[in-house]
Design a protein around this motif. Structure first.
Motif, PDB file in Angstrom:
ATOM      1  N   GLY A  53       0.706  -1.232  -0.422  1.00 31.41           N
ATOM      2  CA  GLY A  53       0.300   0.012  -0.245  1.00 31.41           C
ATOM      3  C   GLY A  53       1.134   1.230  -0.020  1.00 31.41           C
ATOM      4  N   ALA A  54       1.881   0.760  -0.339  1.00 31.45           N
ATOM      5  CA  ALA A  54       2.869   2.749  -0.658  1.00 31.45           C
ATOM      6  C   ALA A  54       4.439   2.130  -1.667  1.00 31.45           C
ATOM      7  CB  ALA A  54       3.610   1.863   0.821  1.00 31.45           C
ATOM      8  N   THR A  55       4.718   3.276  -1.942  1.00 27.89           N
ATOM      9  CA  THR A  55       5.218   3.298  -3.501  1.00 27.89           C
ATOM     10  C   THR A  55       6.283   2.056  -2.715  1.00 27.89           C
ATOM     11  OG1 THR A  55       4.469   5.186  -4.267  1.00 27.89           O
ATOM     12  CG2 THR A  55       6.558   4.790  -5.250  1.00 27.89           C
ATOM     13  N   VAL A  56       6.923   1.501  -3.415  1.00 29.26           N
ATOM     14  CA  VAL A  56       8.476   0.650  -3.651  1.00 29.26           C
ATOM     15  C   VAL A  56       8.847   0.432  -5.142  1.00 29.26           C
ATOM     16  CG1 VAL A  56       9.136  -1.353  -2.850  1.00 29.26           C
ATOM     17  CG2 VAL A  56       7.218  -0.741  -1.556  1.00 29.26           C
ATOM     18  N   PRO A  59      10.378   4.719   1.139  1.00 30.62           N
ATOM     19  CA  PRO A  59      11.086   5.849   1.703  1.00 30.62           C
ATOM     20  C   PRO A  59      10.050   6.601   3.124  1.00 30.62           C
ATOM     21  CG  PRO A  59       9.147   6.528   0.673  1.00 30.62           C
ATOM     22  CD  PRO A  59       9.030   4.882  -0.267  1.00 30.62           C
ATOM     23  N   ALA A  60       9.386   4.523   3.768  1.00 25.00           N
ATOM     24  CA  ALA A  60       9.126   4.909   4.894  1.00 25.00           C
ATOM     25  C   ALA A  60       9.731   3.915   5.505  1.00 25.00           C
ATOM     26  CB  ALA A  60       7.770   5.359   4.899  1.00 25.00           C
ATOM     27  N   THR A  61       9.825   4.143   7.097  1.00 26.49           N
ATOM     28  CA  THR A  61       9.611   2.784   8.111  1.00 26.49           C
ATOM     29  C   THR A  61       8.538   2.497   7.935  1.00 26.49           C
ATOM     30  OG1 THR A  61       9.505   4.004  10.023  1.00 26.49           O
ATOM     31  CG2 THR A  61      11.698   3.467   8.974  1.00 26.49           C
ATOM     32  N   GLY A  62       7.978   0.625   8.322  1.00 25.93           N
ATOM     33  CA  GLY A  62       7.178  -0.003   8.393  1.00 25.93           C
ATOM     34  C   GLY A  62       5.947  -0.549   7.280  1.00 25.93           C
ATOM     35  N   VAL A  63       7.588  -0.300   6.127  1.00 26.27           N
ATOM     36  CA  VAL A  63       6.476  -1.013   5.130  1.00 26.27           C
ATOM     37  C   VAL A  63       6.338  -1.744   4.992  1.00 26.27           C
ATOM     38  CG1 VAL A  63       6.943  -0.492   2.679  1.00 26.27           C
ATOM     39  CG2 VAL A  63       6.943   1.265   3.670  1.00 26.27           C
TER      40      VAL A  63
END
Length: 244
Positions: free
Chosen positions: A43-46, A139-143
């Motif tokens: 649910g995030a850009t990877v 770009p974030a933690t928890g991904v």
């Protein structure tokens, strides 16, 4: 009957193999599929880079974006990180938070500068002489949760057989190119020897000796000297006629 996600992925990879002309092209396409699949799962850009290990050498060979290729090459330059660790351990390696993990400080400082805060390395099984790893950047933690890591591992399992095929195809193409180059080289040398024999009324052994002496004296490759002799006489490059 509805196809399973694994079946759909295999069909997509099959099309990718058919549509690409090299292992690097294939792995670049694979990284795009992998980044898309994991982005949906997380649910995030990877972003995803691909490292290939062959003959004891690791090289970044593709990425879902130009930035992903750049990020993957940072680890190659530093010489350590989750991607290379995943290659060694043959299991996924997570860098959950670049600010707090103590394992790769130099690498993590570079990632912070790039705005990357978590990385996941997932290996692909290629056989005895080669291995690859998918390097996922967020770009974030928890991904990269346990569920997302499991999704990435499942993707790697399905993709592994396709990658093995691509590596075999690339190896075969490389061998064919080497054979072709060797035959071209042999043709030029034989033609040059024939010219020297005609000009000097000497044997093939003597002609070869003359050719080698010229090569040594000029500090040029034997093939280059032979090519020059053939061009001077015929005005054309030496050509080999064979079907591959």
């Amino acid at each position: 009957m509805t196809n399973s996600p694994e079946h759909e992925l295999l069909l997509e990879l099959q099309d990718l193999i058919i549509g690409t002309g090299s292992v690097a092209d294939f792995l670049g396409g694979l990284s795009i599929i992998a980044a898309s699949a994991l982005s949906r799962s997380a649910g995030a850009t990877v972003e995803c880079g691909v490292t290939l290990k062959h003959a004891r050498k690791t090289t970044t060979v593709g990425g879902s974006t130009e930035r992903a290729v750049h990020l993957d090459r940072i680890e190659q330059a530093v010489g350590d990180g989750p991607c290379l660790a995943a290659l060694k351990a043959a299991t996924p390696v997570l860098l959950a938070d670049v600010r707090s993990d103590p394992r790769w400080p130099s690498y993590q400082e570079r990632l912070i500068e790039e705005g990357i805060h978590s990385v996941l390395g997932v290996p692909l099984e290629l056989g005895e002489n080669a291995a690859a790893v998918l390097n996922f950047f967020a770009p974030a933690t928890g991904v990269f949760t346990e569920e997302t890591i499991g999704e990435a591992a499942s993707f790697a399992d399905v993709a592994g057989s396709a990658v093995r095929l691509a590596v075999r195809v690339g190896t075969a193409e490389s061998a064919a190119d080497d054979l072709s180059a060797a035959m071209m080289s042999r043709t030029a040398i034989n033609l040059a020897c024939g010219i020297i024999m005609a000009q000097n009324r000497c044997s093939q052994t003597e002609a070869m000796s003359i050719l080698m002496k010229v090569s040594s004296h000029r500090n040029q490759k034997l093939r280059d000297v032979a090519d020059e002799i053939v061009r001077k006489v015929s005005g054309e490059e030496a050509a080999t006629y064979f079907d591959m």
